[in-house]
Enzyme design. Structure first.
Site: not given
Ligand code: ARG
Length: 457
Positions: A156, A277, A283, A290
Site C-alpha cells: 500500500h 529542465s 532538475k 517516465e
C-alpha cells in the site's frame, strides 16, 4: 494507374481511396519475407508442372534481383504500388517480362500476407528475445553486486518490512522470465504455414504444402484454410505478450521514479539516462523511466485495437485485417528501443545505501515483535494486538519501537522478556525469512543462481 487486379474495372480508383487503401507505407518492411515466400512458392509451382525449370530459374533470379534492390535501398516505388506483394510482382515483371505473371498461380494475397507476417515475426522474435535477456542480465548483475543493501519493503506504499534491495530488483527478473517463456510458447503458433490456403478455400494446383513449409522453415502447416488465411491470433498473442511485458516494465519504472525522488533518495539515475529542465537548472528528470511508463498506454492500446478489429469480422479475409500491421510494427519497434534503454538504466543505476538505511523505521520491525510473542507461546492474533499497543505506546512517546524499555514492554504484556530488543534488528528480520523465495541473503543468492542458470551465465 493500372492495377494488378484491374481487369474487371472500367474506371480508375478514386485518388483518395488509393491512398486510403494502400498499405505499402508500412508493409514494405516485410519485403524479405515476401520474396522468400515467393521463391519457395515458385519451387512448389515447378514441382507441379506449372513452371518449367527455365521459368523457375528466371523467376527466382528476378526475385533475388528485386531483393537486392530492397536491400540496397534502391527499389523505386511507384504511386500504383498498393502493397508489398504487388510492388514486388510489378518490379519482377519489369525485370523478367511475362513469366512474372505465372508466379501468382493458385496463390492469393490473402494467404501471401498471412505467410509474410509469420515469416517476418519468426525472424524478429529472436531479436526481442535477446533484448529481454539483456534486461535480465542487467537485473542479475545489479542484484548480485549489491546483495548487502537493505531497504524498506512496502505494501500500500506504506513501510511494511525490511527487504534486500536485490530481492526487490529480482522480482522483476521473474516477471520478464515469464514474458520470455510466453514469447517462446507463442512462437510455436507463429510457426504454422497458411500458404496454400489461397484466397480462402485452398490451392487448386496440388502444391506440396509440407515441402513448402520445410523450405520456408515453418514447423507445421495449417489444418483449415478458412481458419488460417484470415487468422490473426498469433498477432494478438504477440501484442498481449508485449502489453504484459510493458506493464511489468511500467511498474519497475514507477518504483524507480519514486525511489529516485529527493524524498526517497534510494537510487540515482545515471546522467546518460536522465534529462534536464529548460527552466529549472537544478532538475534531473527520469524521462527514460517516465517514457517506459507512458508507452504502456500505447502498447496496451495496440492490443485493444487489434482485438477490436477482429471482433465481429465475418468469416475469412476482409480488408479490415490490413489494420493488423501498424499496431504490430509499432509495438515491436517500441520494444526494440525501449528494452536496451531499460537495461542501460538498470546497469548504470547508483544505489544510495545510506538513504535506504535512513528510511528503515522501527515500525518495519513490528511483525518481528509479534513473531517473538508467538515463540513465547501466544497465539499470533493476540501477539498482533499486543504489538499494536506497543506501536501506540511508542507513538505516544514520540519514539521508535527500539526505544521502549523492557519495563514498558512488560507493562503491555509479561510475555515480553528481557531479550525483547534482540529481535528489533533489521538484518535479523531479513535473515529470518530464509524460506525459498524469501528475502534472506541465502534465499536471494539461490534465486540469483537459478536466474543465472536460465541465462546460461
Ligand atoms: N495489404 C493487404 C493486407 O495487408 C494484403 C492482402 C490484400 N488482399 C486483398 N484481398 N485485397 O491485408
Amino acid at each position: 494507374m493500372s492495377k494488378l487486379w484491374g481487369g474487371r474495372f472500367a474506371k480508375e480508383m478514386d485518388e483518395l481511396l488509393e491512398r486510403f487503401n494502400a498499405s505499402i507505407r508500412f508493409d514494405q518492411r516485410m519485403y524479405a519475407a515476401d520474396i522468400q515466400g515467393s521463391i519457395a512458392y515458385a519451387h512448389a509451382l515447378e514441382k507441379v508442372g506449372i513452371l518449367t525449370a527455365e521459368e523457375t530459374r528466371a523467376l527466382v533470379d528476378g526475385l533475388n534481383a528485386v531483393l537486392a534492390e530492397f536491400d540496397a535501398g534502391t527499389f523505386a516505388f511507384l504511386p500504383s504500388d498498393e502493397d508489398i506483394h504487388t510492388a514486388v510482382e510489378r518490379r519482377l515483371g519489369e525485370l523478367i517480362g511475362e513469366a512474372a505473371g505465372k508466379l501468382h498461380t493458385g496463390r492469393s494475397r490473402n494467404d501471401q500476407v498471412a505467410t509474410d507476417m509469420r515469416l517476418y515475426l519468426l525472424a524478429r522474435i529472436p531479436v526481442s528475445r535477446e533484448h529481454l535477456k539483456g534486461v535480465q542480465r542487467a537485473i542479475v548483475d545489479k542484484a548480485e553486486a549489491h546483495l548487502d543493501v537493505i531497504m524498506p519493503g512496502y505494501t500500500h506504499l506504506q513501510p511494511a518490512q525490511p527487504i534486500l534491495f536485490s530481492h526487490w530488483l529480482m522480482s522483476f527478473f521473474w516477471m520478464v522470465q515469464r514474458d520470455m517463456e510466453r514469447l517462446d510458447d507463442l512462437t510455436r503458433r507463429v510457426s504454422v504455414m497458411p500458404l496454400g490456403g489461397a484466397a480462402l478455400a485452398g490451392n487448386t494446383f496440388g502444391i506440396n504444402r509440407e515441402a513448402l513449409a520445410v523450405e520456408l522453415g515453418f514447423a507445421r502447416i495449417s489444418e483449415n484454410s478458412l481458419d488460417a488465411v484470415p487468422g490473426r491470433d498469433f498477432v494478438a498473442e504477440i501484442l498481449f505478450c508485449a502489453a504484459l511485458l510493458q506493464t511489468h516494465l511500467s511498474r519497475l519504472a514507477e518504483d524507480l521514479i519514486l525511489y529516485a525522488t529527493a524524498e526517497f533518495g534510494f537510487v540515482e539515475l545515471d546522467d546518460a539516462y536522465s534529462t534536464g529542465s529548460s527552466i529549472m537548472p537544478q532538475k534531473k528528470n527520469p524521462d527514460s523511466l517516465e517514457l517506459v511508463r507512458g508507452k504502456t498506454g500505447r502498447l496496451v492500446g495496440n492490443l485493444v485495437a487489434l482485438l477490436t478489429t477482429l471482433k465481429g469480422l465475418p468469416s475469412t479475409y476482409n480488408k479490415d485485417l490490413q489494420e493488423d500491421k501498424e499496431s504490430l510494427f509499432d509495438t515491436l519497434d517500441t520494444l526494440d528501443i525501449e528494452l536496451p534503454v531499460v537495461a542501460g538504466v538498470i546497469s548504470t543505476l547508483r544505489l544510495n545505501a545510506e538513504g535506504m538505511a535512513s528510511a528503515l523505521r522501527d515500525d518495519l520491525l513490528a511483525t518481528e515483535l509479534a513473531d517473538y510473542l508467538v515463540r513465547q507461546g501466544l497465539p499470533f492474533r493476540q501477539g498482533h494486538h499486543l504489538v499494536g499497543q506497543a506501536v501506540r505506546a511508542a507513538l505516544a512517546k514520540g519514539c521508535g519501537l527500539r526505544d521502549l524499555s523492557v519495563a514498558e514492554y512488560q507493562a503491555i504484556s509479561p510475555y515480553f522478556g528481557d531479550d525483547v530488543h534482540d529481535v528489533l534488528d533489521f538484518r535479523r528480520a531479513i535473515e529470518q525469512r530464509s524460506v525459498p523465495g524469501g528475502t534472506a541473503t541465502a534465499a536471494v543468492q539461490a534465486q540469483i543462481e537459478k536466474a543465472k542458470a536460465l541465462l546460461n551465465l
